[in-house]
Scaffold this motif. Structure first.
Motif, short mmCIF file in Angstrom:
data_model
loop_
_atom_site.label_atom_id
_atom_site.label_comp_id
_atom_site.label_asym_id
_atom_site.label_seq_id
_atom_site.Cartn_x
_atom_site.Cartn_y
_atom_site.Cartn_z
N SER A 91 0.68 -1.30 0.15
CA SER A 91 0.43 0.07 -0.23
C SER A 91 0.70 1.09 -0.21
O SER A 91 1.68 1.85 0.93
N LEU A 92 0.78 2.37 -0.15
CA LEU A 92 1.50 3.64 -1.12
C LEU A 92 0.03 4.83 -1.54
O LEU A 92 -0.64 4.85 -1.46
N LEU A 93 1.28 6.18 0.36
CA LEU A 93 0.77 7.15 -0.42
C LEU A 93 1.63 7.60 -0.11
O LEU A 93 3.02 8.00 0.09
N ASP A 94 0.74 8.39 -1.88
CA ASP A 94 1.86 10.04 -1.85
C ASP A 94 1.23 11.20 -1.26
O ASP A 94 0.15 11.50 -1.99
N VAL A 95 1.76 11.60 -0.53
CA VAL A 95 1.72 13.24 0.36
C VAL A 95 1.72 14.67 -1.09
O VAL A 95 2.85 15.16 -1.30
N GLY A 96 0.77 15.53 -1.84
CA GLY A 96 1.18 16.02 -2.55
C GLY A 96 1.73 15.78 -3.73
O GLY A 96 2.84 16.00 -4.66
N ALA A 97 0.91 14.53 -4.33
CA ALA A 97 0.75 13.93 -5.98
C ALA A 97 0.58 14.78 -6.96
O ALA A 97 1.11 14.20 -7.99
N GLY A 98 0.43 15.94 -7.09
CA GLY A 98 0.31 17.06 -8.32
C GLY A 98 -0.57 16.40 -9.21
O GLY A 98 -1.90 16.45 -8.57
N THR A 99 -0.27 15.84 -10.50
CA THR A 99 -1.00 15.23 -10.92
C THR A 99 -1.10 13.71 -11.46
O THR A 99 -1.60 13.52 -12.35
N GLY A 100 0.10 13.72 -10.50
CA GLY A 100 -0.30 11.83 -10.57
C GLY A 100 0.13 10.90 -11.24
O GLY A 100 -0.53 9.65 -11.06
N ASP A 101 1.51 11.55 -12.10
CA ASP A 101 1.99 11.02 -12.83
C ASP A 101 2.79 9.50 -11.86
O ASP A 101 2.93 8.54 -11.99
N PHE A 102 3.26 9.95 -11.02
CA PHE A 102 4.00 8.75 -9.31
C PHE A 102 2.72 7.82 -9.53
O PHE A 102 2.80 6.55 -9.54
N LEU A 103 1.74 7.90 -8.99
CA LEU A 103 0.84 7.41 -8.36
C LEU A 103 0.50 6.32 -9.47
O LEU A 103 -0.08 5.35 -9.44
N LYS A 104 0.48 6.75 -10.86
CA LYS A 104 -0.31 6.24 -11.99
C LYS A 104 0.80 5.16 -12.28
O LYS A 104 0.39 3.95 -12.96
N VAL A 105 1.83 5.22 -12.20
CA VAL A 105 3.13 4.49 -13.25
C VAL A 105 3.24 3.51 -11.50
O VAL A 105 3.45 1.72 -12.34
N ALA A 106 2.96 3.67 -10.37
CA ALA A 106 3.62 2.67 -9.37
C ALA A 106 1.58 1.75 -9.09
O ALA A 106 2.28 0.76 -8.86
N LYS A 107 0.58 2.57 -9.67
CA LYS A 107 -0.36 1.27 -9.56
C LYS A 107 -0.73 0.37 -10.64
O LYS A 107 -0.65 -0.26 -10.75
N GLU A 108 0.44 0.99 -12.04
CA GLU A 108 0.17 -0.11 -13.01
C GLU A 108 1.43 -0.91 -12.32
O GLU A 108 1.25 -2.38 -13.50
#
Length: 284
Positions: A91-108
């Motif tokens: 499980s990952l929480l990104d604080v201040g995720a901006g436009t979500g690019d990092f979370l998109k890569v992590a989700k993939e």
């Protein structure tokens, strides 16, 4: 309570307002604080610029193009880093995720992702990528994550001690906290002085050294390692030359960026650092 600090230097907001701010040095914590700090309700106006790249997906122009190019590479590196630090996915929480690019890569890559982002425009761009972001960290109270990340976010938070306390409660015992922030003790920071783009007042309310970061998180976290962000010296130097000379492109900036990394090979003071912490076991 921190003792009163001394003036370190004066610099101005080169992006939005043109206002001048002081950086106040607190010797005990080896920390700089922006003064005066804008009231919380006034902070948003200092982010109202199309040139504030982390809140847009802008690709036109030299700085935006370079930023987006480096971002693609760094996103993959960040994904590898969290996998290594966590010994696998989780499980990952990104604080201040901006436009979500990092979370998109992590989700993939198989992570269970959540994130926060107070800027509405940035959050809308993230939603278009299938990443729904929460506006406030407070809404995650009671939750715990294997990994919590803040990529160039900690310097923006108005209530530093309160945020650190919240982060401590969000990371599982033996979980990972990753903090990336600029380093005001780097060669490029000293070279550019008041023109150093990573001061970015008043959006950056705090300015950290390695000592200050380790000290701030020492109560609940054990520092595992510090990673350099080698591209930051080049990007920051390009912006700094622009602020200093008005030139949109400068070969000298690449030289200063190179020198900063070269000197950091021995001093270990890079333009920006990634700090990898492990949450200590909670007392029973």
């Amino acid at each position: 309570m921190q003792k009163a600090g001394r003036k370190y230097l004066s610099t101005k907001d080169h992006l939005v307002s043109g206002e001048t701010f002081n950086l106040v040095y607190h010797e005990e914590s080896d920390l700089l604080k922006t003064s005066p700090s804008p009231k919380i309700e006034e902070l948003s106006k200092y982010y109202e610029s199309q040139d504030y790249i982390s809140h847009t997906d802008k690709k036109s122009g030299l700085f935006s193009s370079l930023y987006q190019l480096v971002k693609k590479w760094s996103l993959q590196k960040k994904a590898k880093l969290i996998f290594h630090q966590n010994n696998g996915k989780g499980s990952l929480l990104d604080v201040g995720a901006g436009t979500g690019d990092f979370l998109k890569v992590a989700k993939e890559k198989g992570w269970q992702v959540q994130g926060t982002e107070p800027n509405e425009n940035a959050a809308k761009l993230a939603l278009e990528k299938g990443i729904q972001l929460n506006p406030s960290l407070n809404n995650f109270k009671g939750n715990e994550f294997d990994v919590v990340t803040l990529w160039h976010v900690l310097e923006h938070v108005p209530n530093l001690e309160e945020t650190i306390s919240e982060l401590s409660s969000l990371v599982k015992p033996n979980g990972t906290l990753i903090i990336a922030v600029p380093n005001f003790k780097s060669f490029d920071a000293k070279h550019y002085g008041k023109f150093w783009a990573a001061y970015d007042v008043p959006r950056h309310l705090w300015h950290f050294s390695k000592k200050s970061i380790e000290q701030l998180f020492s109560e609940n976290f054990q520092l595992q390692n510090i990673e350099p962000m080698i591209f930051d010296s080049f990007y920051v130097s390009l912006l700094s030359e622009k602020y200093k000379t008005g030139n949109k492109f400068s070969l000298k900036a690449f030289w200063i960026g190179f020198l900063s990394n070269l000197k950091a090979n021995s001093t270990k003071e890079y333009s920006s650092h990634i700090y990898c912490f492990k949450r200590r076991n909670k007392a029973i």
